[in-house]
Enzyme design. Sequence first.
Site, short mmCIF file in Angstrom:
data_model
loop_
_atom_site.label_atom_id
_atom_site.label_comp_id
_atom_site.label_asym_id
_atom_site.label_seq_id
_atom_site.Cartn_x
_atom_site.Cartn_y
_atom_site.Cartn_z
N HIS A 1 0.83 -1.19 0.00
CA HIS A 1 0.00 0.00 0.00
C HIS A 1 0.87 1.25 0.00
O HIS A 1 2.10 1.17 0.16
CB HIS A 1 -0.90 0.00 1.24
CG HIS A 1 -0.11 0.11 2.52
ND1 HIS A 1 0.43 -1.00 3.15
CD2 HIS A 1 0.26 1.18 3.27
CE1 HIS A 1 1.09 -0.60 4.23
NE2 HIS A 1 1.00 0.71 4.33
N HIS B 1 5.52 6.14 -2.62
CA HIS B 1 6.30 4.91 -2.76
C HIS B 1 5.54 3.79 -2.06
O HIS B 1 4.76 4.03 -1.14
CB HIS B 1 7.68 5.06 -2.13
CG HIS B 1 7.65 5.10 -0.64
ND1 HIS B 1 7.28 6.23 0.06
CD2 HIS B 1 7.89 4.14 0.29
CE1 HIS B 1 7.31 5.96 1.35
NE2 HIS B 1 7.68 4.68 1.53
#
Length: 178
Positions: free
Chosen positions: A38, A122
């Site tokens: 995630h 990221h």
Amino acid sequence: MRAFVAVEITDSKILDSIKSVQNEIKTEAKAVETQNMHFTLLFLGEITEEMAAKVAERLKTIEFSPFVINFEGIGAFPKPRFARVIWVGIKEGSDELIRLAKSVEERLAVLGFKADKPFKPHATIFRIKGRALDVTEHLSSCARINFGTQHVSEIKLKRSILTPQGPIYSDLEVIHAK
């Protein structure tokens, strides 16, 4: 409870591509399970059930349109020669993800939540415990891999239970794009 706000990686082709790269990179780092991948928009830390309900109500006030993100490249924090985290980056959609993270932080600021550092899009694929590693060689061959695209149409308030085998995440609230 330990909680955070996230955008999940749900596209099976992207997850398979990431898993393939995880298998290719031979390192002492612990790979993140694909079902746990995630983007953390805001880490909340330890909160009460009452606070989780307040957070959920504030998150429901966020309005955003669906958008596309393109996963490309691999990097490391704080740097490849002294890595603590190896991540997959975003080529397209990073501005939208940053705006979404800012919206989350703005909505939750009244409850006392603030990011400890600016959001950088990221997705963590390895965590390095103990001493940092030099992963420069591992990353050089993966720097420009394109993992594909995914639509982002929801954010989630997530609960995290830490176990010796790794974290277990569950959804507390799902907020859909409008």
